[in-house]
Scaffold this motif. Structure first.
Motif, PDB file in Angstrom:
ATOM      1  N   ASP A  24       0.904  -1.213   0.146  1.00 50.88           N
ATOM      2  CA  ASP A  24      -0.098  -0.227   0.123  1.00 50.88           C
ATOM      3  C   ASP A  24       1.009   1.464   0.077  1.00 50.88           C
ATOM      4  OD1 ASP A  24      -2.767   0.823   0.353  1.00 50.88           O
ATOM      5  OD2 ASP A  24      -1.862   2.129   1.803  1.00 50.88           O
ATOM      6  N   PHE A  25       1.951   1.386   0.658  1.00 50.10           N
ATOM      7  CA  PHE A  25       2.706   2.655   1.017  1.00 50.10           C
ATOM      8  C   PHE A  25       3.576   2.633  -0.376  1.00 50.10           C
ATOM      9  CE2 PHE A  25       6.328   5.044   2.767  1.00 50.10           C
ATOM     10  CZ  PHE A  25       5.438   6.350   2.654  1.00 50.10           C
ATOM     11  N   ALA A  27       2.615   1.923  -3.167  1.00 47.81           N
ATOM     12  CA  ALA A  27       1.889   2.507  -4.371  1.00 47.81           C
ATOM     13  C   ALA A  27       1.783   4.107  -4.141  1.00 47.81           C
ATOM     14  CB  ALA A  27       0.527   1.891  -4.410  1.00 47.81           C
ATOM     15  N   GLU A  28       1.509   4.393  -2.710  1.00 44.64           N
ATOM     16  CA  GLU A  28       1.559   5.664  -2.310  1.00 44.64           C
ATOM     17  C   GLU A  28       2.617   6.630  -2.527  1.00 44.64           C
ATOM     18  OE1 GLU A  28       0.313   6.312   1.572  1.00 44.64           O
ATOM     19  OE2 GLU A  28      -0.238   8.418   1.243  1.00 44.64           O
ATOM     20  N   SER A  31       2.908   6.969  -6.456  1.00 45.80           N
ATOM     21  CA  SER A  31       2.026   7.948  -6.926  1.00 45.80           C
ATOM     22  C   SER A  31       2.494   9.369  -6.609  1.00 45.80           C
ATOM     23  CB  SER A  31       0.421   7.759  -6.366  1.00 45.80           C
ATOM     24  OG  SER A  31       0.179   8.817  -5.483  1.00 45.80           O
ATOM     25  N   HIS A  32       2.939   9.604  -5.371  1.00 49.47           N
ATOM     26  CA  HIS A  32       3.668  10.987  -4.902  1.00 49.47           C
ATOM     27  C   HIS A  32       4.727  11.281  -6.053  1.00 49.47           C
ATOM     28  CE1 HIS A  32       5.513  13.749  -1.966  1.00 49.47           C
ATOM     29  NE2 HIS A  32       6.466  13.673  -2.710  1.00 49.47           N
ATOM     30  N   ALA A  34       5.291  10.189  -9.014  1.00 42.72           N
ATOM     31  CA  ALA A  34       4.625  10.476 -10.551  1.00 42.72           C
ATOM     32  C   ALA A  34       4.110  11.743 -10.199  1.00 42.72           C
ATOM     33  CB  ALA A  34       3.493   9.510 -10.628  1.00 42.72           C
ATOM     34  N   MET A  35       3.427  12.488  -9.502  1.00 39.46           N
ATOM     35  CA  MET A  35       3.065  13.681  -9.470  1.00 39.46           C
ATOM     36  C   MET A  35       3.820  14.824  -9.335  1.00 39.46           C
ATOM     37  SD  MET A  35      -0.595  13.705  -7.366  1.00 39.46           S
ATOM     38  CE  MET A  35      -0.230  12.337  -5.934  1.00 39.46           C
ATOM     39  N   HIS A  36       4.907  14.395  -8.609  1.00 43.41           N
ATOM     40  CA  HIS A  36       5.899  15.457  -8.263  1.00 43.41           C
ATOM     41  C   HIS A  36       6.766  15.674  -9.723  1.00 43.41           C
ATOM     42  CE1 HIS A  36       9.236  17.222  -5.434  1.00 43.41           C
ATOM     43  NE2 HIS A  36       9.009  18.005  -6.474  1.00 43.41           N
ATOM     44  N   GLU A  38       5.612  15.057 -12.689  1.00 42.16           N
ATOM     45  CA  GLU A  38       4.808  15.752 -13.528  1.00 42.16           C
ATOM     46  C   GLU A  38       4.826  17.074 -13.440  1.00 42.16           C
ATOM     47  OE1 GLU A  38       0.683  14.574 -13.471  1.00 42.16           O
ATOM     48  OE2 GLU A  38       1.218  12.730 -14.332  1.00 42.16           O
ATOM     49  N   ASP A  39       4.893  17.464 -12.313  1.00 42.68           N
ATOM     50  CA  ASP A  39       4.899  19.153 -11.988  1.00 42.68           C
ATOM     51  C   ASP A  39       6.420  19.327 -12.497  1.00 42.68           C
ATOM     52  OD1 ASP A  39       2.589  19.258 -11.003  1.00 42.68           O
ATOM     53  OD2 ASP A  39       3.143  19.727  -8.799  1.00 42.68           O
ATOM     54  N   ARG A  57      14.073  15.322  -3.182  1.00 43.23           N
ATOM     55  CA  ARG A  57      13.063  16.055  -2.210  1.00 43.23           C
ATOM     56  C   ARG A  57      12.489  15.227  -1.130  1.00 43.23           C
ATOM     57  NH1 ARG A  57      12.106  19.612  -0.141  1.00 43.23           N
ATOM     58  NH2 ARG A  57      10.456  20.733  -0.833  1.00 43.23           N
ATOM     59  N   LEU A  58      12.115  13.948  -1.719  1.00 46.80           N
ATOM     60  CA  LEU A  58      11.576  12.878  -0.827  1.00 46.80           C
ATOM     61  C   LEU A  58      12.379  12.417   0.345  1.00 46.80           C
ATOM     62  CD1 LEU A  58       8.833  10.927  -0.720  1.00 46.80           C
ATOM     63  CD2 LEU A  58      10.362   9.414  -1.554  1.00 46.80           C
ATOM     64  N   THR A  64      12.249   6.592   3.543  1.00 50.55           N
ATOM     65  CA  THR A  64      10.954   6.914   3.937  1.00 50.55           C
ATOM     66  C   THR A  64      10.218   5.583   4.226  1.00 50.55           C
ATOM     67  OG1 THR A  64      11.279   8.622   2.187  1.00 50.55           O
ATOM     68  CG2 THR A  64       8.815   8.081   2.811  1.00 50.55           C
TER      69      THR A  64
ATOM     70  N   TYR B  29       1.151  14.503  -1.522  1.00 52.16           N
ATOM     71  CA  TYR B  29       1.986  15.334  -2.300  1.00 52.16           C
ATOM     72  C   TYR B  29       1.349  16.875  -2.513  1.00 52.16           C
ATOM     73  CZ  TYR B  29       4.241  17.577  -6.466  1.00 52.16           C
ATOM     74  OH  TYR B  29       4.541  18.614  -7.282  1.00 52.16           O
ATOM     75  N   ASN B  46      10.986  18.273   4.153  1.00 51.83           N
ATOM     76  CA  ASN B  46      11.558  16.531   3.620  1.00 51.83           C
ATOM     77  C   ASN B  46      10.384  15.890   3.451  1.00 51.83           C
ATOM     78  OD1 ASN B  46      13.145  14.561   2.711  1.00 51.83           O
ATOM     79  ND2 ASN B  46      14.196  14.377   4.451  1.00 51.83           N
ATOM     80  N   TYR B  47       9.868  15.745   2.013  1.00 49.97           N
ATOM     81  CA  TYR B  47       8.473  15.208   1.584  1.00 49.97           C
ATOM     82  C   TYR B  47       8.343  13.689   2.295  1.00 49.97           C
ATOM     83  CZ  TYR B  47       7.790  18.750  -1.822  1.00 49.97           C
ATOM     84  OH  TYR B  47       7.721  19.977  -2.470  1.00 49.97           O
ATOM     85  N   GLY B  48       9.423  12.969   2.440  1.00 53.02           N
ATOM     86  CA  GLY B  48       9.373  11.648   2.999  1.00 53.02           C
ATOM     87  C   GLY B  48       8.825  11.717   4.549  1.00 53.02           C
ATOM     88  N   TRP B  67      -8.293   5.329  -0.925  1.00 53.08           N
ATOM     89  CA  TRP B  67      -7.634   5.740  -2.382  1.00 53.08           C
ATOM     90  C   TRP B  67      -8.819   6.492  -3.408  1.00 53.08           C
ATOM     91  CZ3 TRP B  67      -2.965   5.051  -4.002  1.00 53.08           C
ATOM     92  CH2 TRP B  67      -2.020   4.315  -3.025  1.00 53.08           C
TER      93      TRP B  67
END
Lengths: 313, 113
Positions: A24-25, A27-28, A31-32, A34-36, A38-39, A57-58, A64, B29, B46-48, B67
């Protein structure tokens, strides 16, 4: 309230399947990222550069994920369970030594329980006599002259008061005191001595088994130290094993001592069979003694010289 | 000292809750970006570290997650405040306001003296 809820949720996390939460994490996180990315692309970056920046940045995917995992369950509980599982595995490989150690500590518990109930009976609490008339009445007569000369006049006097009263057990005060205390004293001494011997045997037995275990593992411990294990963690390794042994012994020995105390009580007047204080105090005390008995070999294990250890055998 | 401040744990919780209160359901995000924007890009987040914080809030029952699909048609996990969370935001915000107000009195130059 909310703290308790969080603790409960983490406990659930601890017992749930690890892979489910991980997926689950993952996937999350994906998605994070991917969005970042994309931006980043939208603001004119090369897709690869944008993704790398998102990762930076993560603060790293693995870090994480690790932080998240630690928050989901109870890391200290997990490592504790892992450590103890390892100890149990090691012990189950050496059944004989384990049995001896457990028996020693079990013996110690029995011994301790006996000594303790003795102490609590003769030192801490006076004899519990609920109804003295059950045992008849005692007349104490004080005289300046010869005690035996007084016997007949006293007997006659009692018969005058109540002819049905049986008079028996006439004795001097010295005799009385001696006989009254003889049995309890003897029994207390016997039980106390046996108890003490049992306790010493238990400590020596546990110490012996742990020393033996450490000497058997000299090589392994040497390798651990050579690989960078700290003295503290080696000590903990041995202590943990002792703790598992002590746990098993307490689990077995406590009920045994419980039953044994019934037997003791039937021998000794005034000892409550299940003295609460005794049974509450004995396991922790024994546990502490066991820890000391393990601590010495543990210290020795921690000071093993890896060079020498690797050369043995 | 860097020109961007790090975020420490206690305040992050309030920032997350406050942002969720303002925006409604939002994914991780989006929350991270929002927090940075609100801070006027003064905070270096720090996003993480956001995700364990979110998990903690969820475990405490202040937020819930499910979701959903993002504005760009991407699968994402959305977080939103629960009833308990709404109450908690109000309380925590009031507490912080008081704390900063008290501190501000110490930091401001003494007027009466």
């Amino acid at each position: 309230m909310h703290r308790i809820r969080a603790l409960w949720m983490r406990l659930c996390g601890f017992f749930s399947r690890r892979e489910d939460g991980d997926e689950d994490f993952t996937a999350e996180l994906e998605s994070h990222l991917a969005m970042h990315t994309e931006d980043g692309v939208r603001s004119g970056l090369d897709p690869e550069v944008a993704r790398r920046q998102a990762l930076i940045r993560l603060g790293g995917v693995e870090q994480t994920r690790q932080a998240y995992r630690e928050r989901r369950g109870l890391p200290w509980l997990e490592s504790l369970v892992r450590d103890f599982a390892y100890s149990v595995r090691t012990l189950s490989k050496h059944r004989g030594a384990t049995a001896i150690a457990v028996f020693s500590i079990g013996l110690g518990i029995g011994a301790n329980a006996t000594i303790f109930s003795m102490v609590s009976r003769f030192v801490l609490r006076p004899a519990p006599v609920s109804d003295p008339s059950m045992m008849g009445y005692t007349i104490v007569v004080r005289t300046a002259g010869n005690p035996s000369a007084l016997m007949d006049p006293v007997r006659r006097q009692i018969h005058l008061l109540d002819p049905n009263m049986a008079v028996y057990n006439a004795e001097t005060m010295e005799e009385h005191v001696r006989t009254a205390y003889f049995l309890p004293h003897l029994a207390a001494m016997l039980f106390g001595t046996f108890g003490l011997i049992g306790l010493v045997l238990a400590i020596v037995g546990l110490y012996g088994v742990m020393s033996y275990a450490v000497s058997r593992r000299t090589r392994e411990i040497g390798i651990r130290i050579a690989m960078g294990a700290r003295p503290g963690s080696v000590e903990w390794l041995v202590l943990r094993q002792g703790m598992v042994l002590a746990f098993i012994a307490v689990a077995l020995g406590w009920p045994a001592a419980w039953m044994l105390s019934k037997l003791t009580a039937s021998f000794l007047y005034g000892i409550q069979p299940h003295d609460a204080l005794t049974f509450a105090a004995v396991p922790p005390i024994l546990f502490m003694i066991a820890m000391v008995a393990c601590w010495i070999p543990a210290r020795r294990a921690a000071s093993i010289d890896p060079m020498k250890a690797l050369r043995t055998e | 000292m860097g020109e961007k401040a790090d975020v420490w744990q206690g305040t992050m919780t309030l920032m997350v809750l406050k942002s969720l209160e303002a925006m409604g359901p939002q994914h991780g995000y989006g929350l991270a970006r929002r927090i940075e924007q609100t801070s006027g890009d003064l905070l270096q987040l720090n996003y993480g570290t956001l995700y364990p914080a979110l998990l903690k809030l969820e475990q405490e029952g202040y937020i819930r997650s499910r979701w959903g699909t993002s504005e760009n048609n991407r699968k994402a996990k959305f977080y939103e405040l629960t009833k308990a969370g709404q109450r908690h935001v109000r309380k925590a915000a009031a507490e912080w306001e008081q704390t900063t107000e008290i501190l501000a009195r110490f930091l401001a130059p003494a007027e009466e003296a």
